[in-house]
Each structure stands twice: as structure tokens, then as C-alpha cells.
Design an enzyme around this catalytic site. Sequence first.
Site: not given
Ligand code: HSE
Length: 372
Positions: A135, A267, A274, A162
Site C-alpha cells: 500500500c 505506524r 497512509h 502509516q
Molecule cells: N504493510 C502495510 C502496513 C499495509 O502495514 O501498513 C499493506 O501493504
Amino acid sequence: MLKVGFIGWRGMVGSVLMQRMKQENDFNGFEPIFFSTSNVGGKGPDIGLEIPPLHDAYDIKLLSSFDIIVTCQGSNYTKKVYPELRKNGWKGYWIDSSSALRMEQDSIIVLDPVNREVIDKGLSSGIKTYVGGNCTVSLMLMALCGLFREDLIEWISSMTYQAASGAGAKNMIELVKQMIFVSEPCKEAIKDPAITAIELDRILTERLRSNQIPCENFGVPLAASLIPWIDVPVEEGQTREEWKGFVETNKILQTKEPIPVDGICVRVGSMRCHSQAFTIKLKKSVSLKEIEEIIKSGNEWIKFIPNERDATIKHLTPAAISGKLDIAIGRVRKMKMGESFVAAFTVGDQLLWGAAEPIKRILKIIINYLRK
Ligand code: HSE
């Protein structure tokens, strides 16, 4: 009539895919059949058409009779079923939102507004496996595709912010539970007009550090905090999420000279958008106006936000973009490092362009290709 099988349609990405396909009237011109790994014989999704009860997603013989299989079920399913199907000589098209087959030599990572030529070449050369990208990578390429198309990028550093959705539906729910848990005692405390910010912070931090905070999925608090680590470690101190930035970008674009992409993936407590802050090193100095025009011309979903306070805080945020197909990009400016260094910031919905949309579109592209 082409037979298309759907697996993993009930999960988060799958249900967004169903919703988008229904919205765009995409369930026509083929026979859609739905599978299940756990509820065989049950009722399929409401797609506005009569559909038979759910079939067994592990029935290799039945799956082998399909022209196209679309799966949002996840890597474990793909790793189990795909090799068996191919071993049995199945020649159909496999469309997958999981990462399991992304780096296989005979697969194409799909993001058609960015790599339609690669897809078309793949189709005519007989490639049968089409996989949605990571993503973060897809959202970066959607935002910067004008600059990539003009071959202006020497390297990119992408620092990400994210959303919880990238970690899964359970994590989104956990984030909300954490928000409620950490703010709970503040609800009473804030009624006192004399309460100070320092005191509120003390109350909240105590909750954050309490071993009662729900964190089964994230492992630690994300609400009122952040987690500068996504996925497992790989080599040289990178996480797998960071590693994907380089390998997937270059596979999607099929670059002859790989373009370095690296950064730190973090995160944060947004639900499904995102965001990414880019430092872009251009191959040559280009005027800011030209850069803006090139970015704007990237694709029809670009929402260019002028580098002004009001526009930025209103429109370049997860709160503004969540649930929309817009790829917001702004904060575009030259950096102090030199004439060929450009900053930019982008926000995109992780479940739409980051996951379901490229899958929805490749299905349509393949169906049109097979009809020709
Ligand atoms: N790996 C990505 C995430 C999401 O953890 O935000 C999927 O592509």
C-alpha cells in the site's frame, strides 16, 4: 461466459473491493462465483445479483475450471492453493492482493495508472499472475507518478506515517479501544476548569503505561503514541516494509537502472490513510512551477494542495482524505540541501488505492483483454 472466482471477499480489503465493484457496476459481463475457506454452502455477498451458495476455496478441481481467480484472502491461502493449481496445469489468471507472489519472476505488480504499459506487455506475453502492490509503495507511486514518468527522480527518501488499517481490521479496532482506554479518566478530570495540560498528560501517560491497555495486536500502545517499526526485520537494519519501498517500486516500474527508495516506516494513530513525507533528489534542477505541473499531471486522482497553511491543514490530512480515491499531495517546495532537492507530502486511503482499487481495475483490464 468468463467464470471469475472470488476468495477472501469478506475480509477488510475484500469487502472494500466488493463495495467498489458494486458502486461501479463492475459485476457484469462475467459469471461471479464466491468461495469460502470457512463457510461452504453459506450465503455470498450482496452484489445486486442472484449468486449460488459459497463454494469450497480449497477445491482445486473446481478452482481449475475458472478463467480468473481473485483473492484477498491473504498470503497463507495463496501459498497453499496457488502452487497446487499451477502444478495441476491451470492456465487461468490469478489476481492477488497479498504479497506472497509479488516478487516472483512471472508475476506483475499492478498499479495501472502508473504501469499500464508493463501490464499490457505482460498480458500479451502470456503472464497470468497479477498482484496488488504494498500500500505504501502504491500510494507513493500514485502521488509521484508524473515525476517518475518524466524520469526525473534520482532517489527518494520516504518517511511514512502509516494507518492502523495497514496492520489489519483487528488493529483498527484495537486502536479505537486504546483511544477510549487512555482518555477514559481524562473525561472526568477535564471537567475541572483548573486542570492543567501537565496534569492531564500525567493521567493519560499513566494509562498508556498501564498493563491494562488493550494491545494484543500492536503489542504496545499506538493511541497517543506511535510505533517506528512495521513488519519483520530484514537485512541492514531495515524492516520488511522499508525493504518493499525499493524492490517493489523498481519492479512496478520495471526500471533498467534501479531507483533507490528508502526511509523509516512508522505506524501512527490514523485509521485508514497512509501519509508520507518525501525528500526527492531530482536528476536535474527543474523549476518549482514545472515540478508542480508535472505532479498535477500524474493522474486524474491527484489532488494537488498548494503549499499554504489553510489549504494544507484542511485538505492534506487523513481526516480529509479517508474513504476517498483522492491522492492528496502538497508541501511541495525546494529544500535547503540544493536546487535539485524537493520536499513533498502525500496522503492516500490505504484500503482504496493502497489495496482494493488496483485489484478492481486489473480484473476489468484482464476481462477486456480476454474479450478482444
Ligand atoms: N504493510 C502495510 C502496513 C499495509 O502495514 O501498513 C499493506 O501493504
